[in-house]
Design a protein around this motif. Structure first.
Motif, short mmCIF file in Angstrom:
data_model
loop_
_atom_site.label_atom_id
_atom_site.label_comp_id
_atom_site.label_asym_id
_atom_site.label_seq_id
_atom_site.Cartn_x
_atom_site.Cartn_y
_atom_site.Cartn_z
N ASP A 24 11.53 -22.30 -16.22
CA ASP A 24 10.86 -23.83 -16.01
C ASP A 24 9.69 -23.77 -17.34
OD1 ASP A 24 10.04 -26.09 -14.90
OD2 ASP A 24 8.65 -25.42 -13.66
N LEU A 25 9.88 -23.59 -18.67
CA LEU A 25 8.88 -23.64 -19.49
C LEU A 25 9.45 -24.71 -20.49
CD1 LEU A 25 8.49 -19.84 -20.10
CD2 LEU A 25 6.84 -21.41 -19.16
N THR A 26 8.34 -25.41 -21.15
CA THR A 26 8.71 -26.55 -22.01
C THR A 26 9.16 -25.61 -23.30
OG1 THR A 26 6.37 -26.40 -23.13
CG2 THR A 26 6.92 -27.99 -21.30
N PRO A 27 9.76 -26.28 -24.51
CA PRO A 27 9.99 -25.68 -25.63
C PRO A 27 8.82 -25.22 -26.38
CG PRO A 27 11.21 -27.80 -25.57
CD PRO A 27 10.32 -27.68 -24.34
N SER A 28 7.54 -25.79 -26.40
CA SER A 28 6.34 -25.28 -26.79
C SER A 28 6.03 -24.00 -26.20
CB SER A 28 5.43 -26.44 -26.73
OG SER A 28 5.77 -27.48 -27.52
N GLU A 29 6.01 -23.99 -24.96
CA GLU A 29 5.73 -22.77 -24.03
C GLU A 29 6.53 -21.64 -24.50
OE1 GLU A 29 3.73 -25.38 -20.43
OE2 GLU A 29 5.78 -24.48 -20.24
N LEU A 30 7.94 -21.70 -24.75
CA LEU A 30 8.81 -20.90 -24.98
C LEU A 30 8.43 -20.36 -26.39
CD1 LEU A 30 12.27 -22.55 -24.06
CD2 LEU A 30 11.17 -20.75 -22.90
N THR A 66 -2.57 -29.12 -29.88
CA THR A 66 -1.42 -28.84 -28.87
C THR A 66 -1.37 -27.61 -28.38
OG1 THR A 66 -0.22 -30.54 -30.60
CG2 THR A 66 1.12 -29.19 -29.28
N LEU A 67 -1.82 -26.69 -29.09
CA LEU A 67 -1.61 -25.33 -28.54
C LEU A 67 -2.58 -25.10 -27.54
CD1 LEU A 67 -0.31 -22.53 -29.21
CD2 LEU A 67 -1.89 -21.75 -30.83
N ARG A 73 -1.41 -24.15 -20.00
CA ARG A 73 -0.65 -24.23 -19.04
C ARG A 73 0.01 -22.62 -18.85
NH1 ARG A 73 1.04 -28.65 -22.10
NH2 ARG A 73 2.63 -27.80 -23.03
N LEU A 74 0.14 -22.14 -19.81
CA LEU A 74 0.69 -20.59 -19.74
C LEU A 74 -0.48 -19.67 -19.05
CD1 LEU A 74 2.27 -19.85 -23.34
CD2 LEU A 74 3.30 -20.49 -21.05
N GLU A 75 -1.68 -20.07 -19.18
CA GLU A 75 -2.79 -18.97 -18.61
C GLU A 75 -2.85 -19.56 -17.09
OE1 GLU A 75 -7.13 -17.87 -19.79
OE2 GLU A 75 -6.79 -20.00 -20.08
N ARG A 77 -0.52 -20.39 -15.11
CA ARG A 77 0.77 -19.68 -14.62
C ARG A 77 0.73 -17.99 -14.50
NH1 ARG A 77 6.59 -22.31 -16.21
NH2 ARG A 77 7.12 -20.50 -15.15
N GLY A 78 -0.29 -17.86 -15.17
CA GLY A 78 -0.57 -15.97 -15.04
C GLY A 78 0.20 -15.36 -16.43
N LEU A 79 0.51 -15.96 -17.35
CA LEU A 79 1.32 -15.31 -18.25
C LEU A 79 0.58 -14.97 -19.49
CD1 LEU A 79 4.63 -18.02 -18.24
CD2 LEU A 79 4.41 -15.85 -16.98
N ILE A 80 -0.55 -15.44 -19.75
CA ILE A 80 -1.42 -15.15 -20.87
C ILE A 80 -2.60 -15.00 -20.29
CG2 ILE A 80 0.12 -16.08 -22.61
CD1 ILE A 80 -2.31 -18.39 -22.73
N THR A 81 -3.65 -14.31 -20.93
CA THR A 81 -5.11 -14.25 -20.86
C THR A 81 -5.63 -14.44 -22.08
OG1 THR A 81 -5.40 -11.90 -21.09
CG2 THR A 81 -5.02 -12.79 -19.06
N ARG A 82 -6.80 -15.36 -22.31
CA ARG A 82 -7.57 -15.59 -23.46
C ARG A 82 -9.03 -14.98 -23.21
NH1 ARG A 82 -6.56 -22.01 -24.10
NH2 ARG A 82 -6.54 -21.78 -21.93
N ALA A 83 -9.53 -14.23 -24.34
CA ALA A 83 -10.96 -13.73 -24.27
C ALA A 83 -11.34 -13.89 -25.68
CB ALA A 83 -10.46 -12.12 -23.80
N ALA A 84 -12.68 -13.38 -25.95
CA ALA A 84 -13.34 -13.41 -27.03
C ALA A 84 -12.68 -12.09 -27.94
CB ALA A 84 -14.84 -13.06 -27.06
N HIS A 85 -12.43 -12.12 -28.99
CA HIS A 85 -12.02 -11.24 -29.80
C HIS A 85 -13.07 -10.11 -30.02
CE1 HIS A 85 -10.22 -9.09 -33.36
NE2 HIS A 85 -9.14 -9.48 -33.05
#
Length: 138
Positions: A24-30, A66-67, A73-75, A77-85
């Motif tokens: 259940d992911l869009t092509p962009s998410e894939l 777009t990204l 959406r991915l965050e 769903r719990g598939l990624i995390t984002r944080a300061a580098h």
């Protein structure tokens, strides 16, 4: 050649979307997860490795605006995390969660399977020549 490339891209996305419909992911998410699941060399990343948003945008060919929506959406769903580098406070590091890594593995396997099936009957050297053309266009 460009129109042929566009047709091939759409056909490939349709097949991958069908094969991975249960995710259940869009092509962009894939695309984003598949790229996060591989390093630039095509190898599996080391545990906890990630990419900056800029690196991921370049790898996926996706505009930053777009990204951002894809990553939101991915965050959620719990598939990624984002944080300061850690090495650059201005950059955002995108990292797969355990569930995201498992999902990315399914995606990269499906891509590898499709590539193997589609290219199996081509003469030697043809794939390398095609990669040269694709890299030139990129």
């Amino acid at each position: 050649m460009i129109l042929e490339l566009q047709r091939a891209t759409h056909a490939t996305l349709q097949v991958l979307s069908a094969r991975l419909a249960d995710l259940d992911l869009t092509p962009s998410e894939l695309n984003a997860l598949g790229n996060l699941g591989l390093t630039a060399s095509g190898d599996r990343p080391e545990e906890g490795a990630g990419r900056t948003v800029s690196e991921l945008g370049a790898a996926t060919g996706t505009r930053p605006t777009t990204l951002t929506g894809v990553l939101d959406r991915l965050e959620r769903r719990g598939l990624i995390t984002r944080a300061a580098h850690p090495g650059d406070r201005r950059a955002v590091l995108v990292t797969l969660t355990a569930e995201g890594a498992a999902t990315a593995a399914v995606i990269t396997r499906a891509i590898a399977d499709l590539e193997r099936e589609a290219l199996a009957d081509l003469p030697a050297g043809t794939v390398e020549a095609a990669l040269t053309v694709l890299r030139a266009l990129t």
